[in-house]
Scaffold this motif. Structure first.
Motif, PDB file in Angstrom:
ATOM      1  N   GLU A 174      -1.155  -6.503  -9.385  1.00 28.65           N
ATOM      2  CA  GLU A 174      -1.519  -7.174  -7.898  1.00 28.65           C
ATOM      3  C   GLU A 174      -1.002  -8.312  -7.932  1.00 28.65           C
ATOM      4  O   GLU A 174      -0.435  -8.699  -6.646  1.00 28.65           O
ATOM      5  CB  GLU A 174      -3.284  -7.230  -8.005  1.00 28.65           C
ATOM      6  CG  GLU A 174      -4.237  -6.132  -8.052  1.00 28.65           C
ATOM      7  CD  GLU A 174      -4.152  -5.497  -6.615  1.00 28.65           C
ATOM      8  OE1 GLU A 174      -3.921  -5.963  -5.731  1.00 28.65           O
ATOM      9  OE2 GLU A 174      -4.669  -4.364  -6.604  1.00 28.65           O
ATOM     10  N   GLY A 179       1.496  -2.016  -5.126  1.00 29.66           N
ATOM     11  CA  GLY A 179       0.294  -1.142  -4.557  1.00 29.66           C
ATOM     12  C   GLY A 179       1.111   0.014  -3.886  1.00 29.66           C
ATOM     13  O   GLY A 179       1.845   0.414  -4.324  1.00 29.66           O
ATOM     14  N   GLU A 180       0.178   0.643  -2.858  1.00 28.45           N
ATOM     15  CA  GLU A 180       0.512   1.716  -2.078  1.00 28.45           C
ATOM     16  C   GLU A 180       2.082   1.769  -1.859  1.00 28.45           C
ATOM     17  O   GLU A 180       3.048   1.017  -1.335  1.00 28.45           O
ATOM     18  CB  GLU A 180      -0.046   1.627  -0.718  1.00 28.45           C
ATOM     19  CG  GLU A 180       0.097   2.569   0.163  1.00 28.45           C
ATOM     20  CD  GLU A 180      -1.345   3.392   0.043  1.00 28.45           C
ATOM     21  OE1 GLU A 180      -2.526   2.969  -0.048  1.00 28.45           O
ATOM     22  OE2 GLU A 180      -1.502   4.764   0.200  1.00 28.45           O
ATOM     23  N   GLY A 181       2.506   3.095  -2.366  1.00 27.77           N
ATOM     24  CA  GLY A 181       4.019   3.478  -1.760  1.00 27.77           C
ATOM     25  C   GLY A 181       4.839   3.013  -3.067  1.00 27.77           C
ATOM     26  O   GLY A 181       5.944   3.487  -2.931  1.00 27.77           O
ATOM     27  N   ASP A 182       4.520   2.087  -4.115  1.00 28.88           N
ATOM     28  CA  ASP A 182       5.295   1.783  -4.957  1.00 28.88           C
ATOM     29  C   ASP A 182       4.918   2.619  -6.304  1.00 28.88           C
ATOM     30  O   ASP A 182       3.874   3.060  -6.454  1.00 28.88           O
ATOM     31  CB  ASP A 182       4.905   0.205  -5.539  1.00 28.88           C
ATOM     32  CG  ASP A 182       4.967  -0.656  -4.392  1.00 28.88           C
ATOM     33  OD1 ASP A 182       5.897  -0.565  -3.520  1.00 28.88           O
ATOM     34  OD2 ASP A 182       4.432  -1.718  -4.421  1.00 28.88           O
ATOM     35  N   GLU A 183       6.189   2.755  -7.154  1.00 30.90           N
ATOM     36  CA  GLU A 183       6.078   3.636  -8.348  1.00 30.90           C
ATOM     37  C   GLU A 183       6.308   2.611  -9.499  1.00 30.90           C
ATOM     38  O   GLU A 183       7.045   1.790  -9.315  1.00 30.90           O
ATOM     39  CB  GLU A 183       7.014   4.525  -8.465  1.00 30.90           C
ATOM     40  CG  GLU A 183       6.943   5.725  -7.209  1.00 30.90           C
ATOM     41  CD  GLU A 183       8.032   6.687  -7.592  1.00 30.90           C
ATOM     42  OE1 GLU A 183       7.913   7.731  -6.538  1.00 30.90           O
ATOM     43  OE2 GLU A 183       9.268   6.485  -8.023  1.00 30.90           O
ATOM     44  N   LEU A 199      -3.357   3.196 -10.879  1.00 32.01           N
ATOM     45  CA  LEU A 199      -3.855   3.971  -9.916  1.00 32.01           C
ATOM     46  C   LEU A 199      -4.745   3.008  -9.268  1.00 32.01           C
ATOM     47  O   LEU A 199      -4.955   2.989  -7.875  1.00 32.01           O
ATOM     48  CB  LEU A 199      -4.594   5.426 -10.463  1.00 32.01           C
ATOM     49  CG  LEU A 199      -3.575   6.134 -10.818  1.00 32.01           C
ATOM     50  CD1 LEU A 199      -4.404   7.134 -11.859  1.00 32.01           C
ATOM     51  CD2 LEU A 199      -3.025   6.831  -9.706  1.00 32.01           C
ATOM     52  N   GLY A 202      -3.512   0.952  -6.561  1.00 28.89           N
ATOM     53  CA  GLY A 202      -2.952   2.088  -5.600  1.00 28.89           C
ATOM     54  C   GLY A 202      -1.568   2.447  -5.345  1.00 28.89           C
ATOM     55  O   GLY A 202      -1.111   2.991  -4.640  1.00 28.89           O
ATOM     56  N   ALA A 203      -1.009   2.212  -6.713  1.00 34.17           N
ATOM     57  CA  ALA A 203       0.550   2.502  -6.755  1.00 34.17           C
ATOM     58  C   ALA A 203       0.685   4.030  -7.301  1.00 34.17           C
ATOM     59  O   ALA A 203      -0.455   4.359  -7.848  1.00 34.17           O
ATOM     60  CB  ALA A 203       1.288   1.519  -7.671  1.00 34.17           C
ATOM     61  N   SER A 204       1.870   4.470  -7.681  1.00 37.86           N
ATOM     62  CA  SER A 204       1.914   5.782  -8.314  1.00 37.86           C
ATOM     63  C   SER A 204       2.579   5.743  -9.377  1.00 37.86           C
ATOM     64  O   SER A 204       3.687   5.127  -9.670  1.00 37.86           O
ATOM     65  CB  SER A 204       3.042   6.545  -7.415  1.00 37.86           C
ATOM     66  OG  SER A 204       2.246   6.787  -6.171  1.00 37.86           O
ATOM     67  N   LYS A 229      11.586   3.913  -4.588  1.00 35.36           N
ATOM     68  CA  LYS A 229      10.185   3.585  -4.687  1.00 35.36           C
ATOM     69  C   LYS A 229       9.683   2.686  -5.938  1.00 35.36           C
ATOM     70  O   LYS A 229       8.833   2.138  -5.906  1.00 35.36           O
ATOM     71  CB  LYS A 229       9.171   4.633  -4.531  1.00 35.36           C
ATOM     72  CG  LYS A 229       9.311   5.312  -3.213  1.00 35.36           C
ATOM     73  CD  LYS A 229       8.143   6.031  -3.143  1.00 35.36           C
ATOM     74  CE  LYS A 229       8.265   6.991  -1.659  1.00 35.36           C
ATOM     75  NZ  LYS A 229       7.357   8.281  -1.897  1.00 35.36           N
TER      76      LYS A 229
END
Ligand SMILES: *Cc1c(COP(=O)(O)O)cnc(C)c1O
Length: 494
Positions: A174, A179-183, A199, A202-204, A229
Motif C-alpha cells: 500500500e 493496487g488495482e491493475g498492478d502485477e 490480493l 487489490g493487485a494481481s 503491468k
C-alpha cells in the motif's frame, strides 16, 4: 528402595522419597499388603489440610492409586493408563496376592514439538511494566524502543512495528501505491500470506518458480514473467535462505520495479554483508510464535527511504494526518499498530536474538552431523555470498524407501513433530489462476521437503536422538523392501 510401611513417620517417608529421586514411595501395611502411593505433593497437601504433620504416612496415603496384577505387560499398562485418563503416571506396582512383586517404571514418552518460544529473559519484567504503568495499547516506550533496536541491529534506516507479518506485507504494498491493475511477482513456494496480502491490496499476483538449489524465487523466472503491468517483485527469503539479490535488484532496476523483501523466515540473514530487509524498497518481518523471535503476533517493516517510512507510520495509524488538526485524515489507512505489550516481549527477545540464532545453528549443525550421510536426505545448501540463518531445520527426502508423508507419520508416532514444506500456491484451487509459467521446482520441493523440531530447548542429545530415529526408519524400511510400507500399516500408527 521405593516401598515404605504405613506406620512410618512422614519424615522417614520424605527421606525415602528424597533418596530415590523419583518423588514417590509405595506404601504397604504390616502384612506387606499394598495400600497406595505417596508423593511429595501428597505430603505437602496433607500437611496443609491437617494444618499439622500427621504421625504416620498412613493418614496421607493416596489409596485410589492404580496397580496391576503380576504379569501385566508394559504396553497393557500404558493402554489402560491412557484409557483411565492417567497418561502422566510413570511408575506402577505389580501385585500378587496383594503384595508388590515388581515396580514398573514407564519410559517418559519423548515429545519434540516443531517450535516453541523461549520467554525466560526480560519478557515478564517488561510486560509487568506495561501492566503496572497502564501502557498496554500502542503508545508506550517499548514500541519505539523495539523499532530503534531493530533498526540498529539489522542496519535499517527506519523500522515500523505492525501487528503481524501479513499486515507488514500489505502495508508495504500500500505504501508503494500498488493496487488495482498492478502485477506483483511472487514465488509459488511460500506461505500464503504473501499472495493474500497482494490480493488484499487489490493487485494481481503472478506466481513463478523457485530455484532448485536455494528454494528461493528464481531471477530467470521473474524476468520471464515481467509485463507492462508488473510493478513489484517479492523475493521471499525462504526457510532462512537468502534470495539471489544481486540478480533480482538488477532486474528491478532495469524494469523499474519495486522490491518488497519477505524476511519473515530469515531475520538476521545476509547477502554479501547486507542484512535481508535492507536491499529492497521495504523489508517485511514476522514475529509470530514460531519465528526466529516472537511477540506472539507481530511484524516489522524496514526501509531506507524516509518518505516510505513516514507513509507507513501514518498508514498503520488509520492514515491520520500528523500535521493537520486531530482526527483529520488525508489518506486511507489501517489500524495495523503493534501494542506496547507485544513490543515489550519483542524487546526482551531482541536482547537475546543473537543467542537464539546461535542455538538454532547449533541444532541445525547437530542434525546435519548425523543426517548428511543418510542416503536420500538432502540438507539445505550454502551458497556463495548468501549467509543464511536457521529458522526450522529443513531437509529434502529424495529416496524411494519412504515418501516424505510416510516419514512424517512414522515420526509422529515416535513423538516427533515435523512440518511438510508449503503447498505450492499454484496448485491450490483458489490461487491456480495466478500461475503464468511452469513451476516444477516448487512442486518437487513441496513434496520432498520437511522441517524438523528446531527450538532452543532441544539438547544436542535430543537432536541426535531425532536424527538417529530418521536414519533408522530409513534404514529399516530400505531393508524391508524397495517399496514403501503399506498405508494400512501407517494408519495404525496414528
Ligand atoms: C510467517 C510468514 C508470514 C506471515 O507472518 P504472520 O506474522 O504470521 O502474519 C509471511 N511470509 C512468510 C514467508 C512467513 O513465513
Amino acid at each position: 528402595m521405593l516401598i515404605c510401611r504405613d506406620d512410618a513417620s512422614v519424615i522417614d517417608a520424605m527421606r525415602l522419597i528424597n533418596q530415590s529421586g523419583k518423588g514417590i514411595v509405595f506404601i504397604v501395611d504390616k502384612n506387606e499388603q499394598y495400600v497406595g502411593v505417596l508423593t511429595d505433593g501428597d505430603i505437602r497437601r496433607g500437611i496443609i489440610q491437617f494444618n499439622n504433620i500427621p504421625t504416620s504416612v498412613g493418614e496421607l496415603v493416596n489409596r485410589s492409586a492404580v496397580s496391576f496384577p503380576e504379569g501385566t505387560t508394559e504396553s497393557e499398562i500404558i493402554q489402560s493408563l491412557k484409557a483411565a485418563g492417567k497418561p502422566y503416571v510413570l511408575m506402577v506396582p505389580l501385585l500378587k496376592d496383594g503384595k508388590i512383586v515388581r515396580i514398573v517404571e514407564l519410559e517418559k514418552t519423548f515429545y519434540a514439538p516443531i517450535a516453541n518460544p523461549t520467554l525466560n529473559g526480560n519478557e515478564m519484567l517488561y510486560v509487568y511494566e506495561c501492566v503496572t504503568t497502564g501502557w498496554i495499547s500502542s503508545q508506550g516506550r517499548f514500541v519505539r524502543e523495539l523499532e530503534r533496536q531493530f533498526s540498529k541491529k539489522y542496519e535499517a534506516a527506519y523500522s515500523t512495528t505492525v501487528m503481524n507479518g501479513t499486515a507488514a506485507i500489505h502495508l508495504a504494498l500500500e505504501a508503494l501505491g500498488i493496487g488495482e491493475g498492478d502485477e506483483v511477482i511472487i514465488p509459488s513456494l511460500t506461505f500464503a500470506a504473501c499472495i493474500n496480502a497482494v490480493l488484499q491490496a487489490g493487485a494481481s499476483p503472478v506466481l513463478v518458480d523457485v530455484e532448485r538449489d536455494s528454494w528461493c524465487i528464481s531471477p530467470t523466472e521473474i524476468e520471464k514473467n515481467i509485463t507492462d503491468k508488473t510493478k513489484a517483485i517479492m523475493p521471499v527469503h525462504l526457510y532462512g535462505q537468502v534470495c539471489d539479490m544481486d540478480a533480482i535488484l538488477a532486474i528491478a532496476k532495469k524494469h523499474q520495479l519495486f522490491v518488497v523483501e519477505d524476511c519473515a523466515e530469515a531475520q538476521g540473514a545476509k547477502y554479501k554483508d547486507k542484512y535481508v530487509g535492507t536491499m529492497g524498497d521495504i523489508g517485511c518481518f514476522s514475529f509470530f510464535g514460531n519465528k526466529i523471535m516472537t511477540t506472539g503476533e507481530g511484524g516489522m517493516c524496514t526501509t531506507s527511504r524516509e518518505d516510505l517510512h513516514q507513509k507507513m507510520q501514518k498508514m498503520r495509524d488509520h492514515g491520520m494526518s500528523r500535521d493537520h488538526r486531530l482526527y483529520y485524515h488525508d489518506m486511507v489507512g489501517f489500524n495495523y499498530r503493534m501494542t506496547n505489550l507485544q513490543a515489550a516481549i519483542g524487546l526482551a527477545q531482541m536482547e537475546r536474538v543473537d543467542d537464539f540464532q546461535a542455538q538454532r545453528k547449533r541444532i541445525q549443525n547437530k542434525y546435519n552431523e548425523v543426517l548428511s550421510n543418510v542416503p536420500g536426505l538432502q540438507k539445505q545448501v550454502t551458497l556463495e555470498g548468501r549467509e543464511k540463518v536457521c529458522w526450522l531445520a529443513s531437509y529434502l527426502l529424495t529416496n524411494n524407501v519412504l515418501t516424505r508423508d510416510e516419514l512424517i507419520l512414522l515420526l509422529k508416532a515416535k513423538g516427533i513433530d515435523t512440518r511438510p514444506f508449503f503447498f505450492p500456491l499454484h496448485m491450490m484451487e483458489i490461487y491456480k489462476k495466478y500461475q503464468r509459467s511452469e513451476c516444477p521446482n516448487s512442486e518437487f520441493l513441496s513434496q520432498a521437503g520437511f522441517n524438523l523440531p528446531t527450538f532452543i530447548g532441544l539438547s544436542d542429545a535430543e537432536v541426535e536422538k531425532v536424527a538417529h530415529m530418521i536414519e533408522q526408519l530409513l534404514a529399516q524400511n530400505a531393508l524391508k523392501s524397495p517399496h514403501a510400507p503399506t498405508h494400512v500399516e501407517l494408519l495404525n500408527l496414528s
